[in-house]
Design an enzyme around this catalytic site. Structure first.
Site, PDB file in Angstrom:
ATOM      1  N   GLY A   1      89.813-100.573  11.928  1.00  0.00           N
ATOM      2  CA  GLY A   1      88.860-101.631  12.217  1.00  0.00           C
ATOM      3  C   GLY A   1      87.543-101.429  11.489  1.00  0.00           C
ATOM      4  N   LEU A   2      87.030-100.201  11.489  1.00  0.00           N
ATOM      5  CA  LEU A   2      85.764 -99.929  10.830  1.00  0.00           C
ATOM      6  C   LEU A   2      85.864-100.054   9.313  1.00  0.00           C
ATOM      7  CD1 LEU A   2      84.450 -96.898  12.911  1.00  0.00           C
ATOM      8  CD2 LEU A   2      83.441 -99.176  12.816  1.00  0.00           C
ATOM      9  N   GLU A   3      86.926 -99.492   8.738  1.00  0.00           N
ATOM     10  CA  GLU A   3      87.075 -99.563   7.286  1.00  0.00           C
ATOM     11  C   GLU A   3      87.154-101.009   6.808  1.00  0.00           C
ATOM     12  OE1 GLU A   3      89.301 -95.343   6.124  1.00  0.00           O
ATOM     13  OE2 GLU A   3      90.434 -97.219   6.075  1.00  0.00           O
TER      14      GLU A   3
ATOM     15  N   GLY B   1     108.678 -94.892  11.981  1.00  0.00           N
ATOM     16  CA  GLY B   1     107.336 -95.407  11.780  1.00  0.00           C
ATOM     17  C   GLY B   1     106.741 -96.064  13.010  1.00  0.00           C
TER      18      GLY B   1
ATOM     19  N   GLY C   1      88.376-103.686  17.784  1.00  0.00           N
ATOM     20  CA  GLY C   1      88.672-102.265  17.656  1.00  0.00           C
ATOM     21  C   GLY C   1      87.760-101.590  16.657  1.00  0.00           C
TER      22      GLY C   1
ATOM     23  N   GLY D   1      88.295 -98.287  15.694  1.00  0.00           N
ATOM     24  CA  GLY D   1      88.963 -97.120  15.159  1.00  0.00           C
ATOM     25  C   GLY D   1      88.820 -97.105  13.649  1.00  0.00           C
ATOM     26  N   VAL D   2      89.546 -96.217  12.995  1.00  0.00           N
ATOM     27  CA  VAL D   2      89.431 -96.067  11.544  1.00  0.00           C
ATOM     28  C   VAL D   2      89.736 -97.382  10.829  1.00  0.00           C
ATOM     29  CG1 VAL D   2      90.398 -94.923   9.525  1.00  0.00           C
ATOM     30  CG2 VAL D   2      89.919 -93.596  11.585  1.00  0.00           C
TER      31      VAL D   2
ATOM     32  N   HIS E   1      72.986 -75.966  -6.283  1.00  0.00           N
ATOM     33  CA  HIS E   1      71.810 -76.771  -5.933  1.00  0.00           C
ATOM     34  C   HIS E   1      71.532 -77.758  -7.053  1.00  0.00           C
ATOM     35  CE1 HIS E   1      67.853 -77.849  -4.398  1.00  0.00           C
ATOM     36  NE2 HIS E   1      67.388 -77.691  -5.630  1.00  0.00           N
TER      37      HIS E   1
END
EC number: 1.8.1.4
Length: 481
Positions: A183-185, A142, A178, A180-181, A445
């Site tokens: 940090g943003l989430e 890991g 940061g 990145g994924v 649609h």
């Protein structure tokens, strides 16, 4: 010291390790599983599942905030921080508990508790109590979040993402380092739950995006909601009473100091290989000490040592770890008859809002592998029908196709329903579909996927106009030839 002999020793009982162990056992080999930390995968304990629990709470709060846009006016909104975090921890423990139960159900003789290190290419020492002689070894140790030592000296309020899910209440303020994924989430979720959040990025990166147009759109869209400071460098972090004083420097060289309850460091993860004594394993490593390996077989050189999951620092995602572990365990069992395994089309998703997805090959990879040989189609979700109906009409999708063959190569996007669109496009890449074949598929649609059709039509048109072939030098253009 105890001595154990086995066919396959797997170091690490996370997603990759469990997958490798099961594959080796399924091939009829005696395998053991070595783990020094807590059972329960990174995803279940501190990754994808608890983060989505926090994001789901944030989505509920944001839905109330967005409701007046539909003419629906809820009453005063109250966010109960302790209740939010209680549900996050309870459900997290439930998910992790399933994994722990699975491990506890394995034969006791196959499980060794402790931290392994190499003593020779075919021999491991586990703490100071067990020596394992293994004909083949799988490294599945890991990774660990990175927290620079000089920041960590500021004390326990400098944290990484794992610590968020141990909170019993929501703090008043958090600085996220940061974009990145992770940090943003987490940054967006905390913001929507009433926490004062600022995100700091050393450059201009947004999640896993590399396409300049999509990257610019993502930056613009996310900054409408979030306080994101691009081109910001951390100068210092120091304790100041019950808070932390964070000093940063922007791109113009101006310094600013602000105070936060926590500094959440989300600048990446490092493979857990430094304590393995890999110098005694007899395998080649890169400059960071990570073993070199074949990504189709997971084999390290020609040795009977294999590596899978976050430990190899390739794609730190649960589906990738599971696939890599299965390949590594199967090949370890069959060594030396090593065979390529199934590596699926890459698919990465950030559960921000709008969501971010990168199925197949992205812009940066194609600029390297297909320079001058791929076309681009795009669509904006700004006026896309279903997106506008849902008041989620922001973002962009860019799709890539190969000149000549018309083969669909991949995409980058930020927009509504990206987690689902990403799957459809990844399947198309793996199936080897052409852009023309994709346009023959049904589109209902009104759905967001109609935006995919618009982008594909744009791409199909672009593929009709390949750039001129570069002039080929004449092998012998001297007079008289």
């Amino acid at each position: 010291m105890n001595t154990i002999r086995c066919d396959v020793a797997v170091i690490g009982a996370g997603t990759a390790g469990l997958s490798a162990y099961r594959a080796a056992r399924a091939a009829g080999k005696h395998a053991v599983l070595i783990e020094g930390g807590p059972y329960g995968t990174t995803c279940a304990r501190v990754g994808c599942m608890p983060s989505k629990l926090l994001i789901s709470a944030a989505e509920a709060a944001h839905a109330l905030h967005a409701a007046p846009g539909f003419g629906v006016h809820p009453g005063a909104v109250r966010i109960d921080g302790p209740a939010v975090m209680d549900r996050v921890r309870r459900e997290r423990d439930r998910f992790a508990g399933f994994v722990v139960e699975n491990v506890e159900g394995l034969p006791a003789a196959d499980k060794i508790r402790g931290y392994a290190r190499f003593a020779a290419p075919d021999r491991l020492l586990v703490d100071d109590h067990t020596e394992v002689h293994a004909e083949r070894i799988v490294i599945a140790t890991g990774s660990t979040p990175i927290v620079p030592e000089e920041w960590a000296l500021a004390g326990p309020r400098v944290i990484h993402s794992d610590a968020v899910f141990e909170w019993t209440d929501l703090p008043a303020s958090v600085a996220v380092i940061g974009t990145g994924v992770i940090g943003l989430e987490l940054g967006q979720a905390l913001h929507r739950l009433g926490v004062r959040v600022a995100l700091y990025a050393r450059g201009n990166s947004v999640a896993q995006l590399s396409d300049p147009a999509v990257l610019a759109e993502a930056s613009s869209v996310l900054k409408r909601e979030l306080d994101i400071r691009f081109q910001s460098q951390v100068v210092s972090v120091r304790p100041d009473g019950e808070q932390l004083a964070l000093t940063t420097r922007d791109g113009a060289g101006n310094e600013q100091q602000e105070h936060y309850d926590y500094v959440l460091v989300a600048i990446g993860r490092v493979p857990n290989v430094q304590a393995l004594k890999l110098d005694l394993a007899g395998i080649e490593r890169d400059r960071r000490g990570v073993p070199l390996y074949d990504r189709t077989t997971m084999q390290c050189g020609t040795s009977p040592i294999f590596i899978a999951g976050d430990a190899n620092d390739e794609l730190p995602l649960l589906p990738e770890a599971a696939d890599q572990g299965k390949i590594a365990g199967h090949n370890a069992a069959l060594y030396p008859d090593v065979q390529p395994g199934l590596r699926r089309t890459p698919l990465a998703i950030a559960f921000t809002e709008p969501q971010i997805a990168t199925p197949g090959a992205g812009w940066r990879a194609l600029a390297h592998s297909h320079e001058g040989r791929f076309a681009v189609g795009e669509v904006s979700f700004g006026n896309q029908g279903r997106s506008r109906v849902m008041l989620q009409n922001q973002g962009m999708l860019r799709v890539y196709g190969e000149y000549g063959s018309g083969r669909f190569l991949g995409a980058e996007m930020i927009g509504p329903r990206a987690e689902h669109i990403g799957h459809l496009l990844a399947w198309a890449v793996q199936a080897g579909l052409t852009v023309s074949a994709m346009l023959d598929m049904p589109f209902y649609h009104p759905v967001v996927e109609e935006g995919v059709r618009t982008a594909l039509r744009d791409l199909a048109e672009a593929l009709k106009h390949p750039p001129p072939e570069p002039a080929q030098p004449c092998p012998d253009c001297t007079p008289g030839t």
